[in-house]
Enzyme design. Sequence first.
Site, mmCIF file in Angstrom:
data_model
loop_
_atom_site.group_PDB
_atom_site.id
_atom_site.type_symbol
_atom_site.label_atom_id
_atom_site.label_comp_id
_atom_site.label_asym_id
_atom_site.label_seq_id
_atom_site.Cartn_x
_atom_site.Cartn_y
_atom_site.Cartn_z
ATOM 1 N N HIS A 393 -1.119 5.810 -0.090
ATOM 2 C CA HIS A 393 -0.636 5.769 -1.170
ATOM 3 C C HIS A 393 0.464 4.698 -1.366
ATOM 4 O O HIS A 393 0.399 3.846 -1.872
ATOM 5 C CB HIS A 393 0.111 6.956 -1.651
ATOM 6 C CG HIS A 393 0.533 6.984 -3.064
ATOM 7 N ND1 HIS A 393 -0.247 7.551 -4.130
ATOM 8 C CD2 HIS A 393 1.805 6.487 -3.609
ATOM 9 C CE1 HIS A 393 0.741 7.541 -5.153
ATOM 10 N NE2 HIS A 393 1.937 6.885 -4.878
ATOM 11 N N GLU A 394 1.318 4.957 -0.548
ATOM 12 C CA GLU A 394 2.854 3.856 -0.477
ATOM 13 C C GLU A 394 2.220 2.404 0.107
ATOM 14 O O GLU A 394 2.599 1.431 -0.598
ATOM 15 C CB GLU A 394 3.559 4.229 0.448
ATOM 16 C CG GLU A 394 4.401 5.676 0.141
ATOM 17 C CD GLU A 394 4.725 5.765 -1.308
ATOM 18 O OE1 GLU A 394 4.984 4.789 -1.995
ATOM 19 O OE2 GLU A 394 4.801 6.918 -2.006
ATOM 20 N N HIS A 397 0.941 0.593 -2.995
ATOM 21 C CA HIS A 397 2.028 -0.103 -3.591
ATOM 22 C C HIS A 397 2.377 -1.321 -2.993
ATOM 23 O O HIS A 397 2.529 -2.391 -3.540
ATOM 24 C CB HIS A 397 3.370 0.881 -3.691
ATOM 25 C CG HIS A 397 2.982 1.869 -4.770
ATOM 26 N ND1 HIS A 397 2.784 1.674 -6.094
ATOM 27 C CD2 HIS A 397 3.077 3.370 -4.486
ATOM 28 C CE1 HIS A 397 2.687 2.976 -6.713
ATOM 29 N NE2 HIS A 397 3.254 3.813 -5.689
ATOM 30 N N HIS A 400 -0.169 -3.903 -3.176
ATOM 31 C CA HIS A 400 -0.196 -4.687 -4.500
ATOM 32 C C HIS A 400 1.366 -5.629 -4.800
ATOM 33 O O HIS A 400 1.039 -6.891 -5.224
ATOM 34 C CB HIS A 400 0.247 -3.462 -5.540
ATOM 35 C CG HIS A 400 0.004 -3.876 -6.866
ATOM 36 N ND1 HIS A 400 -0.017 -2.696 -7.959
ATOM 37 C CD2 HIS A 400 -0.333 -5.132 -7.621
ATOM 38 C CE1 HIS A 400 -0.084 -3.613 -9.222
ATOM 39 N NE2 HIS A 400 -0.257 -4.874 -8.972
#
Length: 601
Positions: A393-394, A397, A400
Amino acid sequence: MTTTTALPKRSEVKIDDTWNLETIFPTVQEWEAGFSRVSEMLPALAAFSGKLGESGESLLQAFTTRDTALEQLGRLYAYAHMRLDEDTANSTYQALNERITTLYNEVSTTTAYFTPEVLAIPEEKLAAFLAEVPGLDLYRHVLDDINRQRPHVLPSDMEALLALSAEATDAASRAYEMLNYADMKLPPVHDEAGNEVPLTQGNYLAKFLENQNQGVRREAFYAMLGTYQNYSNTLAATLAGQVKRDVFYARARHYPAAVAAALDPNNIPVSVYDSLVSTVAGNLPKLHRYLALRKRLLRLDTLHMYDLYVPMVPEIDYHVSFAEAKRQVAQAMLPLGKDYVDALEQGFGARWIDVYENEGKRSGAYSSGTYGTAPFVLLNYQESMDSMFTLAHEMGHSMHSYFTWQNQTFVYGNYTLFVAEVASTLNEALLTHYLLQNTEDRSLKMYIINHALETFRTTLYRQTLFAEFELEIHRRVEAGEALTAESLSSAYKTLNDKYYGAEVEVDDLIKIEWARIPHFYYNFYVYQYATGISASAALASQIVSEGQPAVERYRRFLASGSSDYSIALLRYAGVDLSTPEPIQQALDTFSHYLDQLESLL
Ligand SMILES: [Zn+2]
């Protein structure tokens, strides 16, 4: 769980397990030098006041100066807050944080004239500036975004009045916070061994609602919601005050409805909100199928509202070292392209991640950093399946941010909250897909599917129920109706009956649950959780089924920062949130996982 005393001190943590913040500032002395440089820019920033409309050159110079200051400020802030999060008791870094926050506020106050001054420039004149000064082209989208506000900006004396009102109209949410976090006392409850234990906002879910013992769950549910019920009139007054505040500002700014005013800053059409609510409402039978399965797996004759969070598959003993988690996450991201995985692994090698817990370290996990730094990640890695998903998940980010920072100037080097959770949850979806493809272990498969189903239920279904409630209570105030404890609870109960009633005994006390959701004070915020996971589920299934063309579209999205409006960026990526399609695709994925779980039983 490790106890605090067993944790190493920050100074004892192995360098390889820490993030490399020296790449931002090698020493605090250099941070100090940067701090002075930005402080010294304040007079220059103030000097542009009253001059933005003079000429295109002047406008460009003002924007460039401001961005130079903001870029440096971002690096100073990133360093200070991440250093403090390593050890929140460190007084040196506490001081840096306080000073940088003050400087941030000074820069914001000093440059507060930007938007009103741009709006004071007539539209034709602004268009002429853009045509005359080629350098201004970089700011075309920024200026367009400011321009959109014209119909909602009031004459300056009325703007001043609205600014003055803000502190007074804050009272409802402040009263709610005080009652919720300070004054309200929760009664003790009993654990599975019959011992009296404290109930807190923090342990309600993990210790009680996820407890295998139904009696423990039930007691905590009644203790928690019963306490809110005791304050229902006060809590109705605070929420009604907040909704009236939203409606007041929407009307003052000539919006047709509060929801339109709330969505406008990100330029999200109200149809996106409506389409989410109606598409989810049209797919409730899938939720009912899930609930029926939950009832069966938990071997319960009646499923209650306090039975929704307990894991419905047996816990598994799954240990995954950090090295193994990195390997699996990298493998799982291969559908995104070899260069994506190369960049990811380069980040692993370049110490983007602060891996393990230590004394005083901030809890939880996040991705941070800023334009011009690495996209750092804070973890409290626990060698579990959940921790591996947090890593995916992290890093979603962070990748991105990484591709955005590589491809955009500082001006468009961030992204909105509306798109922020797409890249992170897409990585989780790809990890789920990869793990299911690569294991034959039935109980592991069931565990992974359960994890995915729970994510959809709590993020897509539950947040949309909240979104529908928010819409309803704002509409009532707009129609001149009063919001009382009874009317709020009856509206909330009706929605719970609609969502869960087919398979769940909707316990009457659930009607007061609205009172414990702080997000209802955030002015139409929660729907973004639901649209975010829908967009990522739709994109993940396009990537898996369509391959290269879908990957290319998505990779363009990752590199686009805030260079266009959120809805447009997602549309280029392949999801059009103004249509029901992505929501439907996400709900179909939910139902596909239900099929898989059923076939494993
Ligand atoms: Zn996130």
